[in-house]
Write a protein that holds these residues in place. Structure first.
Motif, PDB file in Angstrom:
ATOM      1  N   ASN A 184      -4.524 -14.619   4.679  1.00 54.41           N
ATOM      2  CA  ASN A 184      -4.281 -13.615   3.590  1.00 54.41           C
ATOM      3  C   ASN A 184      -5.320 -12.876   3.303  1.00 54.41           C
ATOM      4  O   ASN A 184      -6.496 -13.122   3.346  1.00 54.41           O
ATOM      5  N   LYS A 189      -2.767 -11.973  -1.068  1.00 48.81           N
ATOM      6  CA  LYS A 189      -1.599 -11.418  -0.699  1.00 48.81           C
ATOM      7  C   LYS A 189      -1.398 -11.512   0.781  1.00 48.81           C
ATOM      8  O   LYS A 189      -2.403 -11.394   1.512  1.00 48.81           O
ATOM      9  N   VAL A 193       2.623  -8.056   3.721  1.00 46.78           N
ATOM     10  CA  VAL A 193       3.073  -7.491   2.450  1.00 46.78           C
ATOM     11  C   VAL A 193       2.311  -6.317   2.112  1.00 46.78           C
ATOM     12  O   VAL A 193       2.712  -5.320   1.668  1.00 46.78           O
ATOM     13  N   SER A 196       3.111  -3.422   4.350  1.00 42.22           N
ATOM     14  CA  SER A 196       4.380  -2.707   4.036  1.00 42.22           C
ATOM     15  C   SER A 196       4.156  -1.970   2.500  1.00 42.22           C
ATOM     16  O   SER A 196       4.711  -0.804   2.380  1.00 42.22           O
ATOM     17  N   GLU A 197       3.366  -2.823   1.651  1.00 43.02           N
ATOM     18  CA  GLU A 197       3.000  -1.701   0.350  1.00 43.02           C
ATOM     19  C   GLU A 197       2.616  -0.326   0.488  1.00 43.02           C
ATOM     20  O   GLU A 197       2.905   0.566  -0.031  1.00 43.02           O
ATOM     21  N   TRP A 229       6.058  -5.363  10.907  1.00 44.27           N
ATOM     22  CA  TRP A 229       4.719  -4.930  10.406  1.00 44.27           C
ATOM     23  C   TRP A 229       3.587  -4.938  11.519  1.00 44.27           C
ATOM     24  O   TRP A 229       2.392  -4.423  11.337  1.00 44.27           O
TER      25      TRP A 229
END
Length: 300
Positions: A184, A189, A193, A196-197, A229
């Protein structure tokens, strides 16, 4: 596919004994002796590319050539703009030498994070990142660099801000996150994610994403079991060491790792990354690591 170099900062500082503050390797471009050292550094990659049958990506040595770090080196805004553009000009000079050897190449103007590259920056905002990184991106936009790359990012807001600044300047951008030993981002995070953000916030402006400053053992499972992703990851710059960022920060010497093992682990992770286009290294790696990686992954 492009081959790129290893960890220019760690190699020149630890292996070559170059004295540059805060890993500000771009300072070498300012003297003939420094430029000679950089030429020697890059020339080691010509036979590697020839054997692999691939082009070379020149990432400028400007990871620290941004305002806060530049101030620590005595560079104001005017001198930093000049330094970033000199770095591109130097790469253009080397491009001619690579071309004469039959190796095509492209140039990326490199950015680094505003603060610590290995700890989560909880205070960064999109607005701050956009304003902070705009001068360096604009400096590159006024050169013939093919695009800009931001390495060792620890958080989404800084990545979004850099992408917005690049879009405003009209230059393509590649964003590279660093990961901890759990796969991560610093702060926890998940990589998927984060990607994608950023895509959602920038309407998919980044050309692609990269992973850097982490050993393959720490993210192989993440990408192997990732979702759609994963298709957005286009490059890797891996560490030689399996240690965490904190352990590396406190290590008394450079950990160059196990070169054959790194090459094998690199090869095993590539099938999980269908859109990979850049192969290179980060902390602790040099031309020996990249040579082994290319021999294993790109046998020509």
């Amino acid at each position: 596919m492009f081959v790129t170099d290893g960890g220019v900062e760690t190699h020149l500082i630890f292996n070559e004994g170059q004295d540059v503050p805060d890993q500000s390797v771009y300072l070498l471009n300012m003297s003939e002796a420094g430029r000679a050292k950089m030429r020697e550094y890059y020339r080691a990659y010509i036979p590697i590319c020839q054997k692999a049958g691939q082009g070379f990506l020149f990432d400028t040595n400007t990871w620290r050539a941004n305002p806060d770090w530049g101030t620590r080196a005595g560079y104001d805004a005017v001198r930093l703009r000049e330094a970033n553009q000199i770095a591109v000009a130097f790469c253009e000079e080397m491009q001619a030498e690579f071309a004469a050897a039959g190796v095509e190449s492209i140039i990326s103007g490199v950015l680094g994070p505003r603060r610590d590259a290995w700890r989560y920056d909880a205070w960064m905002t999109v607005e701050e990142a956009t304003a902070y990184h705009t001068p360096q991106i604009e400096a590159f936009a006024d050169t013939d660099a093919d695009y800009v790359s931001a390495y060792t990012l620890t958080n989404v807001p800084e990545a979004v801000g850099i992408a917005r600044a690049a879009e405003k300047a009209g230059v393509p951008v590649v964003l590279s996150f660093t990961l901890e030993t759990d796969g991560n981002l610093p702060g926890g995070k998940p990589l998927g994610v984060a990607i994608s953000e950023v895509d959602a916030a920038t309407h998919w402006y980044p050309a692609y994403y990269m992973i850097n400053c982490v050993h393959p053992i720490h993210f192989a499972s993440v990408v192997r079991h990732g979702g759609k992703w994963v298709d957005r990851i286009g490059g890797l710059r891996v560490n030689a060491s399996m240690m965490s960022h904190a352990e590396l920060d406190n290590a008394p010497s450079l950990d160059t790792g196990n070169i054959p093992d790194l090459a094998q682990r690199y090869a095993r992770v590539l099938p999980s990354l269908p859109n990979i286009r850049v192969i290179g290294g980060c902390c602790g790696t040099d031309h020996r690591h990249i040579d082994a990686i290319c021999a294993t992954c790109l046998p020509g």
